[in-house]
Design a protein around this motif. Structure first.
Motif, PDB file in Angstrom:
ATOM      1  N   GLY A 128       0.794  -1.230   0.000  1.00 51.73           N
ATOM      2  CA  GLY A 128       0.000   0.000   0.000  1.00 51.73           C
ATOM      3  C   GLY A 128       0.821   1.272   0.000  1.00 51.73           C
ATOM      4  N   SER A 129       2.009   1.240   0.588  1.00 50.11           N
ATOM      5  CA  SER A 129       2.818   2.463   0.576  1.00 50.11           C
ATOM      6  C   SER A 129       3.262   2.814  -0.845  1.00 50.11           C
ATOM      7  CB  SER A 129       4.020   2.348   1.511  1.00 50.11           C
ATOM      8  OG  SER A 129       4.915   1.357   1.078  1.00 50.11           O
ATOM      9  N   SER A 130       3.339   1.826  -1.734  1.00 45.74           N
ATOM     10  CA  SER A 130       3.708   2.109  -3.128  1.00 45.74           C
ATOM     11  C   SER A 130       2.543   2.732  -3.897  1.00 45.74           C
ATOM     12  CB  SER A 130       4.196   0.840  -3.835  1.00 45.74           C
ATOM     13  OG  SER A 130       3.120  -0.028  -4.151  1.00 45.74           O
ATOM     14  N   HIS A 131       1.364   2.748  -3.323  1.00 46.32           N
ATOM     15  CA  HIS A 131       0.178   3.334  -3.947  1.00 46.32           C
ATOM     16  C   HIS A 131      -0.083   4.742  -3.423  1.00 46.32           C
ATOM     17  CE1 HIS A 131      -1.177  -1.123  -3.487  1.00 46.32           C
ATOM     18  NE2 HIS A 131      -0.314  -1.011  -4.478  1.00 46.32           N
TER      19      HIS A 131
ATOM     20  N   CYS B 123      -2.465  10.355  -3.199  1.00 39.91           N
ATOM     21  CA  CYS B 123      -2.359  11.763  -2.783  1.00 39.91           C
ATOM     22  C   CYS B 123      -2.337  12.690  -4.002  1.00 39.91           C
ATOM     23  CB  CYS B 123      -1.134  11.978  -1.899  1.00 39.91           C
ATOM     24  SG  CYS B 123      -1.329  11.280  -0.236  1.00 39.91           S
ATOM     25  N   ALA B 124      -1.614  12.320  -5.029  1.00 37.30           N
ATOM     26  CA  ALA B 124      -1.588  13.142  -6.243  1.00 37.30           C
ATOM     27  C   ALA B 124      -2.970  13.188  -6.895  1.00 37.30           C
ATOM     28  CB  ALA B 124      -0.558  12.600  -7.228  1.00 37.30           C
ATOM     29  N   GLY B 125      -3.766  12.145  -6.687  1.00 40.02           N
ATOM     30  CA  GLY B 125      -5.127  12.112  -7.204  1.00 40.02           C
ATOM     31  C   GLY B 125      -6.098  12.942  -6.398  1.00 40.02           C
ATOM     32  N   GLY B 126      -5.671  13.412  -5.222  1.00 35.68           N
ATOM     33  CA  GLY B 126      -6.522  14.310  -4.455  1.00 35.68           C
ATOM     34  C   GLY B 126      -6.639  14.050  -2.970  1.00 35.68           C
ATOM     35  N   PHE B 127      -6.251  12.871  -2.502  1.00 37.49           N
ATOM     36  CA  PHE B 127      -6.359  12.602  -1.069  1.00 37.49           C
ATOM     37  C   PHE B 127      -5.306  13.398  -0.308  1.00 37.49           C
ATOM     38  CE2 PHE B 127      -8.607   8.912  -2.704  1.00 37.49           C
ATOM     39  CZ  PHE B 127      -9.674   8.848  -1.824  1.00 37.49           C
ATOM     40  N   ASN B 128      -5.696  13.915   0.855  1.00 35.12           N
ATOM     41  CA  ASN B 128      -4.760  14.652   1.710  1.00 35.12           C
ATOM     42  C   ASN B 128      -3.752  13.732   2.369  1.00 35.12           C
ATOM     43  OD1 ASN B 128      -5.951  17.191   1.268  1.00 35.12           O
ATOM     44  ND2 ASN B 128      -7.487  16.791   2.830  1.00 35.12           N
ATOM     45  N   ALA B 129      -4.142  12.496   2.592  1.00 40.15           N
ATOM     46  CA  ALA B 129      -3.251  11.524   3.225  1.00 40.15           C
ATOM     47  C   ALA B 129      -3.608  10.123   2.750  1.00 40.15           C
ATOM     48  CB  ALA B 129      -3.360  11.592   4.749  1.00 40.15           C
ATOM     49  N   ALA B 130      -2.592   9.277   2.668  1.00 42.03           N
ATOM     50  CA  ALA B 130      -2.793   7.876   2.312  1.00 42.03           C
ATOM     51  C   ALA B 130      -1.891   7.026   3.193  1.00 42.03           C
ATOM     52  CB  ALA B 130      -2.480   7.640   0.837  1.00 42.03           C
TER      53      ALA B 130
END
Length: 164
Positions: free
Chosen positions: A76-79, A84-91
């Motif tokens: 998941g860290s590779s995603h 985040c670039a797609g719009g999430f503030n945090a992943a």
């Protein structure tokens, strides 16, 4: 199943973001993953590159509503950067094969809903005493690349009260 497509995922986010009173959309991704890929049904056995997911998220135009993506899939860290670039503030996502969802998932969400920021909630939920036994069992059954330790990309200080 076959309905778990990237378009269906994005459509669900779009619909949720447009509901009356919704200030932020959080998502929990529960699916198989590999390094840089998520296994949506439309990606077949090769998986869907997270760059595809990123582009589809960006096209939605709801970046002001996307807040947190908690990813229980492997790698998941590779995603996270693409989410985040797609719009999430945090992943949030694991470094490698994820084996500790049963203990971490409910605790992380409970602590976050209880008022802790993501960083504090994740630190408690993935404490070694909880994470390491799950990883050890996964290794014993043949997963040589298990590492459930999660990282946060983006704003680690988000709270459940933070806007999207």
């Amino acid at each position: 199943g076959s309905a778990a497509t990237t378009d269906a995922f994005c459509d669900a986010l779009r619909v949720a973001s447009q509901l009356s009173g919704v200030k932020a959309v959080d998502v929990i991704i529960n699916m198989h993953g590999a390094d840089g890929k998520l296994f949506f049904s439309d990606g077949g056995s090769n998986g869907t590159p997270v760059s595809t997911v990123q582009n589809k998220l960006m096209a939605l135009g709801i970046q002001n509503k996307l807040r947190m993506a908690y990813n229980t899939s492997c790698y998941g860290s590779s995603h996270a950067a693409a989410l985040c670039a797609g719009g999430f503030n945090a992943a949030i996502g694991s470094r490698r094969v994820n084996a500790n969802s049963a203990s971490e998932y409910p605790l992380l969400l409970s602590l976050w809903i209880g008022g802790l920021n993501l960083s504090s909630a994740l630190a408690a939920a993935q404490a070694g005493v909880l994470r390491e036994p799950a990883d050890a069992v996964a290794r014993q059954i043949g997963f040589s690349d298990v590492d459930s330790y999660k990282t946060i990309t983006g704003n680690q200080y988000l709270t459940v009260e933070s806007a999207g």
